[in-house]
Design a protein around this motif. Structure first.
Motif, mmCIF file in Angstrom:
data_model
loop_
_atom_site.group_PDB
_atom_site.id
_atom_site.type_symbol
_atom_site.label_atom_id
_atom_site.label_comp_id
_atom_site.label_asym_id
_atom_site.label_seq_id
_atom_site.Cartn_x
_atom_site.Cartn_y
_atom_site.Cartn_z
ATOM 1 N N TYR A 99 73.345 -85.768 -23.463
ATOM 2 C CA TYR A 99 72.908 -86.900 -22.719
ATOM 3 C C TYR A 99 73.683 -88.006 -23.700
ATOM 4 O O TYR A 99 72.998 -88.479 -24.824
ATOM 5 N N LEU A 102 75.085 -92.773 -20.961
ATOM 6 C CA LEU A 102 73.610 -92.902 -20.225
ATOM 7 C C LEU A 102 72.530 -93.421 -20.839
ATOM 8 O O LEU A 102 71.740 -93.945 -20.114
ATOM 9 N N ILE A 136 72.167 -89.182 -14.129
ATOM 10 C CA ILE A 136 73.239 -87.966 -14.145
ATOM 11 C C ILE A 136 73.882 -87.693 -12.833
ATOM 12 O O ILE A 136 75.044 -87.581 -12.627
ATOM 13 N N GLY A 166 76.925 -89.937 -12.530
ATOM 14 C CA GLY A 166 78.068 -89.261 -13.014
ATOM 15 C C GLY A 166 78.714 -88.147 -12.239
ATOM 16 O O GLY A 166 79.635 -87.720 -12.273
ATOM 17 N N LEU A 167 77.676 -87.266 -11.781
ATOM 18 C CA LEU A 167 78.145 -85.982 -10.965
ATOM 19 C C LEU A 167 79.101 -86.732 -9.504
ATOM 20 O O LEU A 167 79.988 -86.068 -9.168
ATOM 21 N N ILE A 188 83.737 -89.140 -18.538
ATOM 22 C CA ILE A 188 82.411 -88.718 -17.483
ATOM 23 C C ILE A 188 83.040 -87.314 -16.563
ATOM 24 O O ILE A 188 82.482 -86.374 -16.282
ATOM 25 N N ASN A 192 83.173 -84.411 -18.319
ATOM 26 C CA ASN A 192 81.992 -83.642 -18.483
ATOM 27 C C ASN A 192 80.909 -83.204 -17.421
ATOM 28 O O ASN A 192 79.868 -83.108 -17.556
ATOM 29 N N GLN A 193 81.704 -82.928 -16.306
ATOM 30 C CA GLN A 193 81.100 -82.661 -15.113
ATOM 31 C C GLN A 193 80.262 -81.320 -15.204
ATOM 32 O O GLN A 193 78.914 -81.298 -14.943
ATOM 33 N N LEU A 198 76.769 -82.202 -17.134
ATOM 34 C CA LEU A 198 76.083 -82.987 -16.207
ATOM 35 C C LEU A 198 75.478 -81.883 -15.220
ATOM 36 O O LEU A 198 74.132 -82.175 -14.985
ATOM 37 N N SER A 233 71.533 -81.596 -15.124
ATOM 38 C CA SER A 233 70.852 -81.591 -13.708
ATOM 39 C C SER A 233 69.882 -80.856 -13.507
ATOM 40 O O SER A 233 68.783 -80.788 -12.912
#
Length: 723
Positions: free
Chosen positions: A110, A114, A422, A425-426, A691, A694-695, A698, A702
């Motif tokens: 995190y 964020l 989150i 970001g996705l 970002i 970093n999928q 995330l 999630s």
């Protein structure tokens, strides 16, 4: 969860911006568990943060007393027990969720981008999580017993406890708050005004099954709480006494308070404890009931309304207050009295209580003589007392679950904002850089518009509030200016004409002012007048809903990334935010304030002096002309000052409450959401490449959050099924 399975609950919370570091061990919560606590279960995280930051100092181990239900400290990993569902309470399950969420928020996964957005929507979130966890472990459920001196509070508590622990008092003597709780040990903990705790252990020498044991505890308590026994009792903030009480479960406590209407300092102690109360029991002496209802109750009622608007009594329901009307054995003793006298007194008393406390339920008004309540005899008082006990148990159970729901609301709000970050970001992976820039520019303009709308609406609402007050005053003035209005005000139906009342100069003038006052009070308390303020309140909430919808629409533009996205809608279920406290949506708010208006007006009068020209003139007039001249002069004095008088009274009752409502919704909650959205857009723009890289992280976050959300929903459904 068994006592033997007690483990420590640790937090690794360390917020670099606040230098916050604390480990939650059972030894670190010692003083908190006996301290005079506030029920500040706040939706507004900023206020919650202030409360959490102000933690008391630790106490030594000999000064601590942990109630049985509070000593079950759970660890962060209880997945197996969660699945079985039989060994964990709902509070313990909620603590596990808070622990898991805290671990996510402190993890390296995190990241800072964020955290920056979350700090805008939930300032000091790590401290608040810690405070909530402590609240769940040690929250007292205070049932406050209040009443005038010698009304029978001590007798009632003794009957509830089935032991003679408190001495009945015929005059003002109780000097402090006394908390009574269930405990395996017989122990008293005093807290001085300076915060110092002192413990008296009586377990070995106090057998409460004997008269001598009860006397020892009774005498000890008298020395600590009775100012006629020792001056030192005034130096205690509270006295906390525990012994085996089967009636009390968990953290439910009974709170004995100084008599209402005594010295200012003692009444102040009761008012200071209000935020801690989940329920009230008012003991009313039937011989002096009118004095209590017509003066002190509305004062307490208005304080409760103010605290609810400030989110400090979210669990308190004015409709669940209990009234014990006591000492009916003193009614009807005169030789010329009849059964009808008692019946008429009972009906009149119920009417007075309902007038002073409009939300009371009739089934919560009990009629008895506490001195006649005994398990050995069946009589009307004993039967009424048994009904009272059933009502009290229901209220205790209901309030325990409502309080848990407040903590769920907090988790819901925090979780919603964490998930939003989150998901944004996705969702970024589904947007091209060009699409992102275009959306950001579009939202930047909309955000400016929303900020402007908030400022303008706040100004308009305050102007409308003032206009409502001025119009109400003007309507009264205009009616008083007509001949018909004057005649109806001065000679209302059912009352003797002023011209026929025996003439006593001062009393005659007071009668004129009293009739004007009665008319004005009726206008201010009318449904028509209440409706004006109700419409304004609804306008505040409607604006909040409209703006909330606009903000949510923009948030969804950034967070929707696929079917099944689990971002939480603003109005989801019954866990929607309390916009400005429980009272914001309560239908009781305006009617309760109407009572406060009328009583304030009746207490202060219309503020009108007798006409200075009457005395030298009336000597030259005949009797009839003299009376008419006095009536005309006094009425004109009332009319000339009525507008300012009404404006002052309406503002004194409504202004602070409406200002708080406007401040919370339009100047605090909405701007905070707007700033959070603005920060999220900025972080997505500044950190796009990081970002996108970093999928996978995330996605992992999630899934963890979705698990927490699902289990939170399970607790919520379980709690709501009971309430």
């Amino acid at each position: 969860m068994s006592q033997s399975r007690t483990t420590s609950l640790k937090s690794n919370a360390e917020d670099s911006s606040d230098n916050y570091e604390e480990s939650v061990e059972i030894s670190n919560t010692e003083k908190d568990l006996v301290e005079d606590r506030s029920m500040q279960i706040l939706h507004c995280e900023e206020e919650d943060q202030n409360s959490a930051a102000d933690e008391p100092e630790e106490s030594t181990s000999q000064d601590i007393w942990i109630p049985p239900a509070s000593s079950n400290i759970i660890s962060q990993h209880q997945e197996v027990e969660w699945m079985t569902g039989d060994t964990l309470s709902q509070e313990e399950k909620l603590i596990i969720l808070l622990d898991e969420l805290e671990m996510i928020l402190e993890s390296d996964e995190y990241d800072d981008s964020l955290r920056k957005s979350l700090r805008e929507s939930n300032p000091g979130y790590l401290k608040i999580i810690e405070k909530r966890r402590k609240d769940l472990l040690k929250e007292d459920h205070g049932i406050v017993v209040a009443g005038e001196t010698s009304a029978g509070k001590s007798t009632l508590i003794n009957k509830i406890l089935q032991k003679r622990i408190f001495k009945a008092k015929l005059r003002e003597s109780t000097s402090t708050i006394c908390k009574i709780r269930n405990s395996e040990e017989v122990k008293i903990i005093t807290e001085r005004i300076n915060g110092k705790l002192e413990t008296i252990t009586l377990t070995e020498k106090c057998n409460l099954e004997t008269e001598d044991g009860q006397k020892l505890l009774r005498d000890t308590l008298e020395k600590l709480t009775d100012m006629t026994s020792t001056e030192d009792s005034k130096n205690f903030r509270s006295v906390d006494v525990g012994f085996p009480i089967p009636f009390l479960k968990g953290n439910t406590i009974i709170v004995d308070t100084p008599g209402i209407g005594g010295s200012g300092d003692l009444s102040k102690k009761l008012m200071e404890y209000l935020p801690n109360a989940v329920s009230f029991i008012f003991v009313v002496d039937v011989a002096s009931a009118g004095g209590m209802q017509n003066d002190r109750l509305p004062h307490i009622l208005r304080s409760i309304i103010q605290l609810q608007v400030e989110d400090e009594m979210p669990c308190f329901d004015p409709g669940e207050v209990i009234f014990i009307t006591n000492k009916w054995d003193n009614i009807g003793k005169e030789e010329d009295s009849s059964d009808n006298d008692e019946k008429n007194t009972w009906e009149e008393l119920k009417k007075e209580i309902k007038t002073s406390w409009p939300s009371v339920k009739e089934e919560n008004i009990f009629k008895m003589s506490l001195i006649k309540v005994t398990p050995q005899k069946t009589n009307s008082s004993t039967e009424e007392f048994e009904k009272f006990q059933l009502s009290l148990r229901k209220i205790i159970k209901k309030n325990e679950n409502i309080r848990l729901l407040q903590h769920l609301r907090f988790l819901h709000e925090l979780l919603k904002n964490v998930i939003k970050g989150i998901d944004s970001g996705l969702a970024l992976g589904k947007k091209s850089e060009k699409e992102q820039r275009a959306l950001a520019e579009s939202h930047k303009e909309r955000i400016k518009e929303l900020i402007t709308k908030c400022k303008e609406e706040g100004t308009k609402l305050r102007e409308n509030f003032r206009k409502i007050i001025e119009n109400s005053a003007e309507e009264v003035y205009d009616y008083m200016s007509t001949g018909l209005g004057k005649d109806r005000i001065l000679n209302p139906p059912g009352q003797m004409s002023l011209m026929d009342i025996p003439y006593i100069p001062n009393m005659f003038s007071e009668q004129i002012k009293a009739r004007v006052q009665m008319y004005v009070q009726g206008v201010l308390q009318s449904e028509e007048n209440q409706e004006k303020f109700l419409i304004l309140k609804e306008r505040v909430l409607a604006f909040y809903t409209e703006m909330s919808s606009d903000i949510s629409e923009m948030e969804n533009d950034w967070t929707e990334y696929s079917e099944g996205t689990h971002a939480v809608d603003v109005e989801e279920g019954s866990i929607v935010p309390y916009v400005a406290g429980v009272i914001a949506t309560s239908p009781l708010w305006i009617p309760l304030l109407a009572i406060a208006i009328g009583l304030a007006f009746a207490t202060l009068g219309v503020g009108i002096a007798a006409s200075p020209v009457i005395a030298p003139v009336i000597g030259f007039l005949g009797r009839k002309e003299r009376r008419q001249r006095i009536i005309d002069e006094e009425f004109e004095m009332c009319r000339s000052t009525i507008r300012s008088t009404i404006c002052n009274h309406l503002e004194s009752v409504y202004k602070e409450l409406f200002e708080n409502l406007i401040q919370k919704t339009i100047n605090k909650i909405l701007p905070r959401r707007i700033k959070s959205l603005e920060k999220m857009i900025h972080e997505l723009s500044e950190n796009r490449q990081q970002i996108l890289a970093n999928q996978e992280t995330l996605e992992r976050l999630s899934r963890k959050l979705k698990s927490i959300e699902q289990r939170k929903l399970e607790i919520q459904m379980s709690v709501e099924s009971i309430i």
